[in-house]
Design a protein around this motif. Structure first.
Motif, PDB file in Angstrom:
ATOM      1  N   LEU A 158       0.370   6.293   4.545  1.00  0.00           N
ATOM      2  CA  LEU A 158       1.436   5.671   5.325  1.00  0.00           C
ATOM      3  C   LEU A 158       0.950   4.486   6.158  1.00  0.00           C
ATOM      4  N   VAL A 159      -0.344   4.217   6.138  1.00  0.00           N
ATOM      5  CA  VAL A 159      -0.882   3.104   6.911  1.00  0.00           C
ATOM      6  C   VAL A 159      -0.438   1.787   6.275  1.00  0.00           C
ATOM      7  N   ARG A 160      -0.044   0.824   7.096  1.00  0.00           N
ATOM      8  CA  ARG A 160       0.384  -0.480   6.582  1.00  0.00           C
ATOM      9  C   ARG A 160      -0.848  -1.381   6.444  1.00  0.00           C
ATOM     10  N   LEU A 161      -1.612  -1.143   5.385  1.00  0.00           N
ATOM     11  CA  LEU A 161      -2.806  -1.953   5.172  1.00  0.00           C
ATOM     12  C   LEU A 161      -2.459  -3.350   4.686  1.00  0.00           C
ATOM     13  N   LEU A 162      -1.308  -3.496   4.031  1.00  0.00           N
ATOM     14  CA  LEU A 162      -0.871  -4.779   3.489  1.00  0.00           C
ATOM     15  C   LEU A 162       0.492  -5.113   4.078  1.00  0.00           C
ATOM     16  N   PRO A 163       0.905  -6.396   4.012  1.00  0.00           N
ATOM     17  CA  PRO A 163       2.198  -6.777   4.580  1.00  0.00           C
ATOM     18  C   PRO A 163       3.348  -6.059   3.895  1.00  0.00           C
ATOM     19  N   THR A 164       4.496  -5.961   4.591  1.00  0.00           N
ATOM     20  CA  THR A 164       5.685  -5.361   4.005  1.00  0.00           C
ATOM     21  C   THR A 164       6.254  -6.273   2.936  1.00  0.00           C
ATOM     22  N   SER A 165       7.139  -5.727   2.142  1.00  0.00           N
ATOM     23  CA  SER A 165       7.733  -6.483   1.043  1.00  0.00           C
ATOM     24  C   SER A 165       8.507  -7.689   1.560  1.00  0.00           C
ATOM     25  N   ARG A 166       9.230  -7.518   2.676  1.00  0.00           N
ATOM     26  CA  ARG A 166      10.009  -8.634   3.206  1.00  0.00           C
ATOM     27  C   ARG A 166       9.108  -9.758   3.680  1.00  0.00           C
ATOM     28  N   ALA A 167       7.989  -9.374   4.343  1.00  0.00           N
ATOM     29  CA  ALA A 167       7.055 -10.405   4.816  1.00  0.00           C
ATOM     30  C   ALA A 167       6.430 -11.138   3.651  1.00  0.00           C
ATOM     31  N   VAL A 168       6.086 -10.394   2.584  1.00  0.00           N
ATOM     32  CA  VAL A 168       5.499 -11.033   1.410  1.00  0.00           C
ATOM     33  C   VAL A 168       6.483 -11.990   0.773  1.00  0.00           C
ATOM     34  N   THR A 169       7.774 -11.595   0.716  1.00  0.00           N
ATOM     35  CA  THR A 169       8.790 -12.458   0.112  1.00  0.00           C
ATOM     36  C   THR A 169       8.929 -13.759   0.884  1.00  0.00           C
ATOM     37  N   LYS A 170       9.005 -13.683   2.217  1.00  0.00           N
ATOM     38  CA  LYS A 170       9.119 -14.899   3.020  1.00  0.00           C
ATOM     39  C   LYS A 170       7.892 -15.785   2.869  1.00  0.00           C
ATOM     40  N   GLU A 171       6.716 -15.169   2.826  1.00  0.00           N
ATOM     41  CA  GLU A 171       5.489 -15.948   2.684  1.00  0.00           C
ATOM     42  C   GLU A 171       5.443 -16.652   1.339  1.00  0.00           C
ATOM     43  N   ARG A 172       5.892 -15.954   0.274  1.00  0.00           N
ATOM     44  CA  ARG A 172       5.879 -16.569  -1.044  1.00  0.00           C
ATOM     45  C   ARG A 172       6.869 -17.715  -1.124  1.00  0.00           C
ATOM     46  N   ASP A 173       8.032 -17.564  -0.480  1.00  0.00           N
ATOM     47  CA  ASP A 173       9.019 -18.631  -0.503  1.00  0.00           C
ATOM     48  C   ASP A 173       8.484 -19.907   0.124  1.00  0.00           C
ATOM     49  N   GLY A 174       7.606 -19.766   1.118  1.00  0.00           N
ATOM     50  CA  GLY A 174       7.079 -20.949   1.778  1.00  0.00           C
ATOM     51  C   GLY A 174       5.855 -21.528   1.116  1.00  0.00           C
ATOM     52  N   ARG A 175       5.333 -20.877   0.094  1.00  0.00           N
ATOM     53  CA  ARG A 175       4.086 -21.354  -0.504  1.00  0.00           C
ATOM     54  C   ARG A 175       4.193 -21.506  -2.016  1.00  0.00           C
ATOM     55  N   ARG A 176       5.372 -21.749  -2.529  1.00  0.00           N
ATOM     56  CA  ARG A 176       5.524 -21.851  -3.982  1.00  0.00           C
ATOM     57  C   ARG A 176       4.788 -23.049  -4.540  1.00  0.00           C
ATOM     58  N   ALA A 177       4.831 -24.175  -3.823  1.00  0.00           N
ATOM     59  CA  ALA A 177       4.156 -25.379  -4.319  1.00  0.00           C
ATOM     60  C   ALA A 177       2.648 -25.170  -4.359  1.00  0.00           C
ATOM     61  N   TRP A 232       0.835  -1.207   0.000  1.00  0.00           N
ATOM     62  CA  TRP A 232       0.000   0.000   0.000  1.00  0.00           C
ATOM     63  C   TRP A 232       0.864   1.249   0.000  1.00  0.00           C
ATOM     64  N   GLN A 233       1.881   1.287   0.867  1.00  0.00           N
ATOM     65  CA  GLN A 233       2.753   2.446   0.935  1.00  0.00           C
ATOM     66  C   GLN A 233       3.565   2.596  -0.343  1.00  0.00           C
ATOM     67  N   ARG A 234       4.048   1.489  -0.885  1.00  0.00           N
ATOM     68  CA  ARG A 234       4.850   1.557  -2.101  1.00  0.00           C
ATOM     69  C   ARG A 234       4.024   2.049  -3.284  1.00  0.00           C
ATOM     70  N   PHE A 235       2.734   1.693  -3.294  1.00  0.00           N
ATOM     71  CA  PHE A 235       1.862   2.137  -4.385  1.00  0.00           C
ATOM     72  C   PHE A 235       1.700   3.645  -4.373  1.00  0.00           C
ATOM     73  N   TRP A 236       1.428   4.225  -3.183  1.00  0.00           N
ATOM     74  CA  TRP A 236       1.145   5.650  -3.113  1.00  0.00           C
ATOM     75  C   TRP A 236       2.396   6.502  -3.069  1.00  0.00           C
ATOM     76  N   ARG A 237       3.512   5.959  -2.604  1.00  0.00           N
ATOM     77  CA  ARG A 237       4.738   6.735  -2.496  1.00  0.00           C
ATOM     78  C   ARG A 237       5.640   6.611  -3.720  1.00  0.00           C
ATOM     79  N   LEU A 238       5.507   5.545  -4.488  1.00  0.00           N
ATOM     80  CA  LEU A 238       6.392   5.343  -5.637  1.00  0.00           C
ATOM     81  C   LEU A 238       5.627   5.125  -6.935  1.00  0.00           C
ATOM     82  N   GLU A 239       4.772   4.126  -6.958  1.00  0.00           N
ATOM     83  CA  GLU A 239       4.197   3.676  -8.226  1.00  0.00           C
ATOM     84  C   GLU A 239       3.180   4.671  -8.785  1.00  0.00           C
TER      85      GLU A 239
END
Length: 586
Positions: free
Chosen positions: A318-337, A184-191
């Motif tokens: 600035l509200v963290r409505l969605l997980p941070t990038s690092r948390a998303v990366t770790k979650e994706r690594d554990g759920r690839r299958a 959410w923050q990356r969308f409004w601050r960068l993208e």
């Protein structure tokens, strides 16, 4: 006591200074006058839109110039409502397509198909629906008209925003992830800021492009249903039907005034505001200017009143409505299958639903049509395809150099902007009398000389996107090319074409889709009782719509969707991928 007296005087001075900051000045008075006038006109227009439907027959459209301000207001409100809906659609749908691989597999092909569906195709099936929602009220017809204008605006804006989100510089994306920003923050601050300049220019183009179809959206004729809403589009339709050159000239003049007003009061301030989002490491030499933007920045009371809203919006971003990038990366690594299995199931579902839809359409059409109808529709589609390819190629050769020249010169772009908007908004219907009379007088072939009418309203997608790309081109890269003395073809090949290429692809894609849509009104031209027809899929759909022949309307839309989708998949989508991988400003 002396210290207390000094303290009181200091506090009184601070209070007086704070009070002076919120006291309205002359700029506040001008700003509030504009706001009050806009609010009054909006409320008046909305009240007229809710009038009884029977009033359209008891008080038919008049070609008296005294009614032009009222008609211009009604048309402008419809287009503004459609552009707001298009912006909401763009932020939701284009972002979802750019962020979700699974959603992208449905949204992008759907946008390809939807941009190929002609405005008349939407009107055929939506007029009855909207009028049923508001029986006896003009609001139903107004909603159908706004939806038709929306369909001529939304796809271009969605493609532009999608392209910008997919081409965000990698180094900036990595920095935002390194700071642990959430999605959410990356969308409004960068993208979103990175995509703002291109989206602003495409919003202007979509607003202007809506004028091209304003006649079809306000003067609605589907089978036995005929509705003429008060507006400039209906005025043009009546004037063309009555062969009234004076009335056509009055409509063109009114359009020019309206375009100039919303350019000065709306788009030019937005362009000046969006300039701060340009991606560059050195300051630009020239910045777009707007007297309205300068007026707003010099207000006191207006800024004081809007400061809490701006602060609340800043906190919301600035509200963290969605997980941070690092948390998303770790979650994706554990759920690839698991993700791989979901992907397979998702693709199977898409194929099944698509196959069922095709089978259902074929079953319906086979009950009422023959293979001869299918052959005529596909033959017309092939002829229209040739026209689209040739016209887009010619328009690209002309407008890419012009757009780059304008975009690299903000002062020129500032002066050209209202002229370009007027040319983009200029409906081809106004030129039908000239084209019809010239073709009849010279005995020329309508199959050839009606074709340029297809690109009159869509070539500007290329120009506006190229201007947006050149305007957003980083100043430091321009300076580097000057230092290395890159000239002529080397400068184009190594510097400018890679820089504007993603924008050009978006413009050419939407221009080609718009040309297919414009074939509906360009391949079947009329002036009074004189009608000219060019063989093609556009004239096929136009005749079927006018006759209320729904099976042939559906067949024409299906065939057009097939041609546009295949054309986009074989040409424009590979170019999109190439632009994302090789033409990013990293």
């Amino acid at each position: 006591m002396v210290f207390l007296a000094n303290d009181r005087r200091e506090r009184s001075a601070v209070a007086a200074l704070a009070g002076a900051r919120i006291l309205p000045n002359g700029y506040d008075l001008a700003a509030f006058a504009f706001i009050a006038a806009a609010a009054y006109l909006t409320l008046h227009g909305v009240a007229e839109m809710r009038a009884p439907l029977a009033g359209l027959s008891t008080a038919p459209l008049s070609l008296d110039p005294a009614y032009l301000p009222e008609y211009a207001l009604r048309t402008t409100l419809r287009m503004m409502a459609a552009i707001v809906a298009s912006l909401v659609f763009t932020f939701v749908i284009a972002t979802l397509a750019a962020k979700s691989r699974r959603a992208e597999k449905i949204i992008i092909p759907a946008l390809d198909i939807l941009q190929s569906v002609p405005v008349l195709g939407f009107l055929t099936f939506t007029v009855t629906f909207f009028m049923g929602l508001f029986p006896g009220s003009q609001l139903g017809a107004e909603c159908a008209s706004i939806f038709a204008i929306f369909t001529s605006q939304a796809w271009n804006m969605a493609f532009s925003f999608y392209q910008s989100l997919r081409t965000v510089p990698r180094d900036l994306d990595e920095v935002s992830r390194g700071f642990g920003l959430s999605s959410w923050q990356r969308f409004w601050r960068l993208e979103a800021p990175f995509a703002a300049p291109g989206l602003v220019w495409n919003t202007m183009m979509s607003m202007s492009g809506g004028w091209f179809f304003v006649v079809a959206s306000e003067a609605i004729t589907v089978g036995d249903t005929t509705v003429q809403l008060p507006g400039l589009g209906s005025w043009l339709a009546v004037a063309i039907d009555k062969q009234d050159f004076a009335a056509v000239s009055w409509a063109v003049f009114a359009m020019a005034v309206v375009i100039l007003l919303y350019d000065q009061l709306l788009f030019r301030p937005i362009v000046a505001w969006a300039d701060k989002f340009r991606f560059e490491q050195t300051a630009g030499q020239q910045k777009p200017r707007s007297w309205v933007y300068s007026l707003i920045r010099r207000t006191r009371l207006l800024k004081y009143v809007t400061t809490p809203l701006a602060a609340a919006w800043g906190r919301l971003m600035l509200v963290r409505l969605l997980p941070t990038s690092r948390a998303v990366t770790k979650e994706r690594d554990g759920r690839r299958a698991v993700s791989w299995a979901i992907d397979i199931a998702w693709y199977v579902l898409i194929v099944v639903v698509g196959a069922w839809s095709v089978w259902d359409a074929v079953s319906y059409l086979s009950q009422t049509l023959s293979w001869a109808d299918v052959w005529i529709a596909f033959a017309g589609g092939f002829v229209t395809l040739i026209r689209v390819v040739v016209l887009i190629a010619v328009a690209s050769v002309i407008w890419v150099p012009v757009g780059v020249w304008i975009g690299l010169r903000p002062a020129v772009a500032e002066r050209v902007q209202p002229l370009a908007q007027f040319l983009a908004a200029f409906p081809a219907n106004v030129l039908f009398p000239v084209a019809v009379v010239a073709i009849v007088a010279t005995g020329a072939s309508p199959n050839i000389w009606l074709s340029p009418l297809m690109v009159l309203g869509t070539q500007w997608y290329i120009l506006f996107n190229v201007i947006a790309g050149a305007s957003a081109f980083p100043t430091d890269l321009r300076e580097a090319s000057s230092v290395y003395r890159l000239r002529s073809w080397t400068w184009w090949r190594r510097v400018m074409l890679p820089g504007i290429f993603p924008y050009y692809v978006t413009g050419a894609l939407t221009a080609s889709g718009g040309s297919w849509n414009a074939s509906i009104v360009a391949e079947l031209a009329s002036w009074g009782n004189t009608k000219l027809e060019a063989f093609g899929l556009g004239s096929y759909i136009a005749k079927a719509t006018e006759a209320g022949d729904f099976p042939r309307v559906i067949l024409g839309i299906v065939v057009m969707s097939i041609f546009v989708t295949l054309f986009n998949r074989t040409l424009w989508r590979p170019l999109y991928v190439f632009a994302e991988r090789r033409m990013r400003l990293d």
